[in-house]
Design a protein around this motif. Structure first.
Motif, PDB file in Angstrom:
ATOM      1  N   LEU A   1     -12.351  25.044  46.064  1.00  0.00           N
ATOM      2  CA  LEU A   1     -13.388  24.153  45.381  1.00  0.00           C
ATOM      3  C   LEU A   1     -13.656  24.577  44.136  1.00  0.00           C
ATOM      4  CD1 LEU A   1     -16.022  24.063  48.630  1.00  0.00           C
ATOM      5  CD2 LEU A   1     -14.566  22.259  47.359  1.00  0.00           C
ATOM      6  N   ARG A   2     -13.415  25.963  43.961  1.00  0.00           N
ATOM      7  CA  ARG A   2     -13.494  26.681  42.733  1.00  0.00           C
ATOM      8  C   ARG A   2     -12.697  25.911  41.581  1.00  0.00           C
ATOM      9  NH1 ARG A   2     -13.734  32.462  45.396  1.00  0.00           N
ATOM     10  NH2 ARG A   2     -15.936  32.532  46.219  1.00  0.00           N
ATOM     11  N   LEU A   3     -11.215  25.843  42.177  1.00  0.00           N
ATOM     12  CA  LEU A   3     -10.231  25.357  41.276  1.00  0.00           C
ATOM     13  C   LEU A   3     -10.910  23.827  40.886  1.00  0.00           C
ATOM     14  CD1 LEU A   3      -7.564  25.361  40.160  1.00  0.00           C
ATOM     15  CD2 LEU A   3      -6.469  24.707  42.222  1.00  0.00           C
ATOM     16  N   LEU A   4     -11.229  22.942  41.939  1.00  0.00           N
ATOM     17  CA  LEU A   4     -11.801  21.682  41.619  1.00  0.00           C
ATOM     18  C   LEU A   4     -12.693  21.577  40.437  1.00  0.00           C
ATOM     19  CD1 LEU A   4     -11.321  18.778  42.873  1.00  0.00           C
ATOM     20  CD2 LEU A   4     -13.266  19.278  44.351  1.00  0.00           C
ATOM     21  N   ALA A   5     -13.673  22.348  40.882  1.00  0.00           N
ATOM     22  CA  ALA A   5     -14.658  22.528  39.636  1.00  0.00           C
ATOM     23  C   ALA A   5     -14.238  22.911  38.532  1.00  0.00           C
ATOM     24  CB  ALA A   5     -15.890  23.525  40.178  1.00  0.00           C
ATOM     25  N   ARG A   6     -13.396  23.976  38.187  1.00  0.00           N
ATOM     26  CA  ARG A   6     -12.686  24.269  36.998  1.00  0.00           C
ATOM     27  C   ARG A   6     -11.935  22.910  36.250  1.00  0.00           C
ATOM     28  NH1 ARG A   6     -11.563  29.122  39.369  1.00  0.00           N
ATOM     29  NH2 ARG A   6      -9.660  28.641  39.784  1.00  0.00           N
ATOM     30  N   GLN A   7     -11.245  22.258  37.364  1.00  0.00           N
ATOM     31  CA  GLN A   7     -10.424  21.170  36.776  1.00  0.00           C
ATOM     32  C   GLN A   7     -11.378  20.022  36.076  1.00  0.00           C
ATOM     33  OE1 GLN A   7      -7.073  20.706  36.247  1.00  0.00           O
ATOM     34  NE2 GLN A   7      -8.139  19.035  35.175  1.00  0.00           N
TER      35      GLN A   7
END
Length: 609
Positions: free
Chosen positions: A311-317
């Motif tokens: 979810l953090r990666l998704l938010a960063r992307q």
């Protein structure tokens, strides 16, 4: 007697493992398998192999599929361990019977092994229904009567790999598709489409933009219906948005707002999410516009480190896509502003040039008359003053004409008329106008214009401007030596080159030579006058012919400018082609203004006293 029994159990359940110890201590007479003394030899052998196996292994024995397992397979039971030992599969794993039951019965009935990779199996191991993925090998185990007595299972938990690959694919698709959008609004809509198809990992999501503590819902996915405009959900009042945005730390929302479930579509496996995670998409808490993403959590996937990292990666992307598109939007907006400013500047130049051209033309007539009047000639000093005014007016009118020509080229209103001409003869004639000035300046002028073998299609007046600009530029920066004008055929192109032995151009300035109004700093020449428009006009006029310009230069050795235009007329606008028999009147003022300006750079040699 007790020792004898222990020895038998040690042989039946060998090894120091936890499960071997539990099996030795278990009262098997109270299970479906009965006392161990009654177990068939085939089961005893299978159990011994299972306990010795380093990989996760289980045995489902008999038609009731009584469960036995080794230490490595305990994860399959979760909190059902150790109570599940010796209990029917139908009881221990009742939640997965609809998927695994038919496979297991097929092995018992046919005696054929079954293999499945990354099979989705729902398990309730830790107090909630969980989506798990396993690679199974169901191997039939024969009893003492040669019939299938049970099933030996080798299992690998592939949940992390399957979820990881699926989530990585989602982030990659989000990255690729949002990269094609040219507006932030387009990124929002694309994100909705991508995330809306990934409800297994993102059951729902809401993206909010915060400005001055006021939130606005800018995108959402996974909802059966959009939140009511102006309501608490649309304006984010039901979430801790300000807190997450200011702290930039994610926050777990343990309970969704009241009546929120009515907005949701069908959940994963029929289960609706009950929790969410709020994440900040902004790097700095003091940004004017901050973004917070609220993501629903799949109740069938544990909120562990892997899920949080995803979810953090998704938010960063998503944040990266939005920020890069915002930068592109700002760049596009600035480019549009600059383009509009450039258009206004072009219109200004055109208007001012027109306003200047008329009075200058009216001035030049009387000045020419005064200088050539034989009846009432001007006295020596008066003649010099009027001649000075006349040269200034000619130079100014030449500049005005060039500005007008440039604005016409920029706005696509150049009235070019292309016709087939003997380019060698025309070029030789044009270069010849500078012969007298070169002689007076102590320079050599070499003109080598051999026939090109066929007429070339050019606008004669535009070609005249090209030649005159290049020659006057070469003359201006050549203090000794000479100029060489050469025209030659190279393949399907005619190439004009104007070379000089002048001061040369620094390497760092050469890429900008053809930019409008660019002038080389500190250049040594015959005059410091100039608008910086001559070479850029040469380039535009050459492009008008479908050609290209080039330059070679070395400080202290000189420079060479080349103009290359293609043969034929297929590359030219058909409506701009003149017939071979037509003639276009040339502008005598253009020729005279260039020559007169060059001659004005040559210092007068005082006569004998």
């Amino acid at each position: 007697m007790a020792n004898l029994k222990e020895d038998r159990l040690e042989k039946l359940f060998p090894g120091p493992s936890q499960m071997a110890g539990r099996m030795r201590a278990k009262d098997w007479s109270r299970t479906l398998l009965g006392p161990v003394e009654q177990w068939p030899q085939s089961l005893r052998t299978a159990v011994s192999v299972m306990l010795a196996a380093p990989e996760p292994a289980l045995i489902y024995w008999g038609r009731e599929l009584v469960v036995l397992y080794n230490d490595s397979a305990r994860f399959m039971l979760g909190t059902k361990h150790p109570e599940g030992l010796g209990v029917s599969f139908k009881v221990v794993f009742q939640e997965s019977w609809t998927i695994l039951g038919p496979l297991l019965e097929r092995v018992l009935d046919t005696g054929e092994a079954v293999h499945h990779e990354n099979l989705l199996v729902p398990l309730e191991r830790f107090g909630f229904m969980e989506d798990c993925y396993f690679t199974f090998a169901f191997i039939p185990t024969r009893g003492d009567d040669a019939e299938v007595g049970g099933i030996f299972i080798i299992v690998t938990d592939t949940t992390a790999q399957v979820l990881g690959a699926r989530r990585l694919s989602l982030v990659r698709e989000l990255s690729l598709r949002t990269a094609l959008r040219e507006t932030v609004e387009g990124v929002f809509r694309t994100a909705e489409d991508v995330l809306g198809k990934s409800t297994a990992d993102v059951p729902f999501c809401l993206l909010y933009e915060l400005r001055a503590e006021r939130a606005r819902l800018v995108a959402h996915a996974g909802l059966a219906q959009a939140p009511e405009e102006g309501g608490d959900l649309a304006e984010g009042r039901v979430w801790p948005l300000a807190e997450v945005a200011s702290s930039r730390h994610e926050q777990l929302i343990e309970q969704l707002p009241e009546r929120f479930a009515t907005l949701l579509g069908e959940g994963a496996g029929g289960q609706l999410p009950t929790r969410a995670l709020a994440l900040s998409l902004s790097d700095a808490a003091e940004q004017e516009s901050r973004l917070v993403l609220v993501v629903g959590l799949n109740p069938r996937i544990a909120l562990g480190d892997d899920t949080r990292s995803f979810l953090r990666l998704l938010a960063r992307q998503l944040a990266t896509s939005i920020e890069s598109t915002r930068a592109l939007e700002e760049k596009t907006r600035r480019a549009a502003q600059l383009a509009e400013l450039d258009r206004q500047k072009t219109r200004f130049f055109a208007n001012v040039s027109h306003e200047l051209r008329t009075p200058l033309t009216l001035m030049l007539g009387p000045l020419e008359d005064a200088l050539t009047d034989l009846r009432e000639p001007l006295a020596g000093s008066q003649h010099q003053r009027v001649a000075l005014v006349q040269r200034g007016a000619v130079r100014l009118l030449k500049l005005v004409n060039q500005l007008l020509e440039f604005t016409r080229l920029e706005t696509g209103r150049a009235g070019a008329r292309f016709q087939p001409v003997d380019l060698a003869r025309l070029t030789q004639e044009l270069a010849g106008h500078f012969e007298s000035a070169a002689h007076r300046a102590g320079l050599t002028l070499s003109v080598d214009c051999a026939s090109l073998g066929e007429p070339f299609w050019v606008d004669p007046e535009a070609w005249e401007r090209i030649v005159f600009n290049l020659l006057s530029n070469a003359f201006k920066f050549t203090l000794e030596g000479g100029l060489t004008v050469r025209l030659r055929r190279e393949g399907d192109a005619g190439v004009l080159s104007v070379r000089d032995t002048g001061t040369g151009i620094p390497l760092e300035a050469q890429p900008r030579l053809f930019q409008r109004f660019f002038r080389v700093e500190g250049a040594q020449g015959r005059s410091f006058e100039g608008s910086g428009i001559g070479l850029s006009l040469v380039q535009e006029l050459t492009k008008l012919h479908g050609g290209e310009v080039g330059v070679w230069s070395r400080p202290g050795e000189g420079s060479e400018f080349t103009v290359r235009i293609p043969r034929g007329h297929h590359h030219l606008p058909s409506e701009r082609l003149a017939s071979e028999s037509s003639t276009v009147a040339r502008d005598a003022f253009q020729r005279d203004s260039f020559v007169q300006e060059v001659e004005g750079w040559i210092p007068e040699v005082p006569g004998p006293l």
